[in-house]
Design a protein around this motif. Structure first.
Motif, short mmCIF file in Angstrom:
data_model
loop_
_atom_site.label_atom_id
_atom_site.label_comp_id
_atom_site.label_asym_id
_atom_site.label_seq_id
_atom_site.Cartn_x
_atom_site.Cartn_y
_atom_site.Cartn_z
N SER A 369 46.02 45.43 45.78
CA SER A 369 46.12 45.04 44.37
C SER A 369 47.24 44.03 44.15
O SER A 369 47.10 43.08 43.38
N ASP A 372 46.12 40.63 45.35
CA ASP A 372 45.20 40.01 44.40
C ASP A 372 45.93 39.47 43.18
O ASP A 372 45.60 38.38 42.68
N VAL A 373 46.91 40.21 42.69
CA VAL A 373 47.67 39.76 41.52
C VAL A 373 48.44 38.47 41.86
O VAL A 373 48.48 37.54 41.05
N ILE A 375 47.67 36.21 44.09
CA ILE A 375 46.72 35.11 44.19
C ILE A 375 46.30 34.65 42.79
O ILE A 375 46.20 33.44 42.53
N ARG A 376 46.08 35.61 41.89
CA ARG A 376 45.71 35.24 40.51
C ARG A 376 46.87 34.52 39.81
O ARG A 376 46.66 33.61 39.01
N ARG A 377 48.09 34.94 40.12
CA ARG A 377 49.26 34.28 39.54
C ARG A 377 49.33 32.83 40.00
O ARG A 377 49.59 31.92 39.20
N GLY A 379 46.81 31.10 40.86
CA GLY A 379 45.70 30.45 40.18
C GLY A 379 46.04 30.07 38.76
O GLY A 379 45.60 29.02 38.26
N ALA A 380 46.81 30.91 38.07
CA ALA A 380 47.21 30.61 36.69
C ALA A 380 48.12 29.39 36.64
O ALA A 380 47.97 28.52 35.78
N GLN A 389 42.18 25.50 43.05
CA GLN A 389 42.69 26.49 43.99
C GLN A 389 41.55 27.05 44.84
O GLN A 389 40.50 27.39 44.32
N GLU A 394 40.92 35.49 54.00
CA GLU A 394 41.42 36.80 53.59
C GLU A 394 41.19 37.82 54.70
O GLU A 394 40.15 37.83 55.35
#
Length: 481
Positions: A369, A372-373, A375-377, A379-380, A389, A394
């Motif tokens: 988790s 994933d967070v 990677i999303r950060r 991306g933001a 991106q 993985e």
């Protein structure tokens, strides 16, 4: 004359030297893979070379070990191929120039590839010796571990019988690794536009850093040349007429970059402002890194005066925003295992190309988790700057097994041989055990290896005495019934 022929164990260093003579950086593995295939065929061993160039070699049990459960020996054939900027060697076509100094083997001006050439050398020396006692051996040598574990991800291991795996991709004697973080590669692509500018042209550089492996040494908080260059460029924006013409840093996404540089342009009457900011930042960062990375320094060298193609103001501001604002380094420490990094990332490569600024990260976490967070950060941040991106390579973490007879046996053998109990630990660096465990149900894995220093750098060193001790340890594990 061979450079390593007088080192013990002789067969191990014989094969290590042969491996080092073959270029085998990630993505350049055809020759080393064919060498391994030929090795097995010459000895009438079963060998499979798949489309990816992964190799599986099987050697049946020695007499008296037919009923003992098989053991998988596993490592990877590719290396992080980096060299000093002034080195003339072409690592895509030339072998390494090996040197011996005291207890260490190293390669002149390049990385050594002990990670993971020593694992392959161990395996070949075992396969080549008909006097050893061992159960059925199933040797897996994968490709491109260093760039995303593509070999382990794509390999078919359904033919194998082993449920016990000895991974030989570790670098610390006396430690049995029993779990590792999962990870991914993240690529940023920022489209850029260009314009012609006039002024004084300088090359500004970050130099003198130690670098290192982004998993094994990220906790040491050494300077990251790419991130520090972004910090310098952000400060230089206040200089009148500042523009940016080139950026380059780092050699591999999973190696902490030691050097990075940019070609910049300023108004002719503002050169002193540029030099002042460089000097002030050097003083600041030297103080910050005086214990962690004491060799750091900044350099500003005037190249010429005149015209230069530079990024437009909008493209430059976006590029600097990305390099300055991107997270880097340790993001969280484990609450369960003292001293273990839980989550991190490394800005490993930056390069300004014709059409875009390219940035590559290695992301790691022992919590899926948290990975994933992060990677999303990323991306933001990328989305705010109009960046594309891409996530690739993985791989899952390798979960610690509470009950493992194989690990217990290996621990007992170590204590009997060396008079001390090995440490049982999890590691932040990625190992292929997680991917292979997902393919082989109920697989028990441990990871061991000899002492190595500064892997993924031109200062990489392999301990000769430790290589011999781990060799004897591996043979003792194979001998157990």
């Amino acid at each position: 004359m061979k450079k390593l022929e007088n080192l013990n164990p002789k067969r191990v260093f014989h094969y290590f030297e042969e491996i080092c003579a073959i270029p085998h950086g990630s993505g350049n593995v055809d020759e080393i893979s064919n060498y391994l295939k030929h090795f097995a065929k010459e000895r009438n061993l079963f060998v499979l070379q798949d489309e990816l160039k992964n190799i599986i070699i099987i050697k049946e049990a020695s007499a008296g070990y037919e009923e003992v459960a098989p053991i998988i020996l596993q490592g990877h054939m590719d290396m992080v191929a980096v060299k000093k900027p002034e080195a003339a060697i072409d690592m895509k076509t030339e072998g390494l120039n090996l040197k011996v100094e005291g207890d260490y083997v190293f390669a002149e001006d390049t990385s050594l590839g002990g990670d993971d050439g020593i694992a392959v050398a161990y395996a070949l020396a075992i396969l080549d010796d008909s006097t050893l006692e061992h159960p059925r051996l199933e040797v897996i040598v994968t490709v491109d571990e260093e760039t995303g574990m593509d070999g382990a991800r794509g390999i078919d291991v359904s033919m194998l019988k082993g449920k016990r795996m000895l991974n030989l991709d570790s670098e610390e004697e006396g430690v049995i690794w029993a779990g590792c973080a999962g990870g991914a590669r993240v690529d940023w692509t920022l489209p850029v536009e260009w314009e012609k500018r006039e002024g004084s042209i300088y090359e500004v550089s970050v130099k003198g850093l130690l670098g290192g492996h982004s998993g094994a040494e990220i906790h040491k908080e050494r300077g990251n040349a790419n991130w520090l260059l972004g910090r310098l460029l952000e400060a230089l924006q206040e200089v009148q007429g500042f523009s940016m013409a080139a950026v380059k840093g780092g050699l591999a996404d999973n190696a902490i970059p030691r050097e990075a540089s940019a070609i910049v342009l300023v108004n002719k009457d503002r050169e002193e402002d540029l030099l002042r900011i460089v000097k002030d930042m050097e003083i600041q960062v030297k103080q910050e890194l005086q214990t962690k990375d004491p060799g750091f320094f900044l350099e500003a060298v005037k190249r010429e005066e005149g015209g230069c193609r530079c990024l437009t103001k909008e493209s430059m501001e976006r590029a600097i925003y990305l390099l300055f604002c991107a997270p880097n380094g340790v993001q969280a420490m484990s609450a369960d295992i003292e001293g273990l990094v839980e989550t991190s990332l490394n800005m490993g490569i930056i390069e300004l190309e014709e059409a875009a600024l390219q940035v590559q990260f290695s992301v790691r976490s022992s919590l899926e988790s948290a990975k994933d967070v992060l990677i999303r950060r990323l991306g933001a941040i990328a989305g705010m700057a109009g960046v594309q991106q891409k996530v690739r390579g993985e791989y899952p973490g390798w979960a610690y097994r509470v009950h493992s007879p194989f690990r217990d046996m290996a621990s007992r053998v170590y204590e009997e041989m060396f008079g001390q109990t090995p440490q049982i630990q999890a590691i932040h660096a990625g190992l292929e055990c997680g991917l292979l465990s997902a393919k082989i149900p109920d697989l028990e894995c441990i990871s061991i290896g000899p002492n190595m220093q500064d892997i993924h750098t031109t200062e990489e060193r392999l301990s000769i005495s430790s290589t011999e001790r781990i060799w004897n340890y591996v043979l003792a594990i194979l001998k157990q019934k």
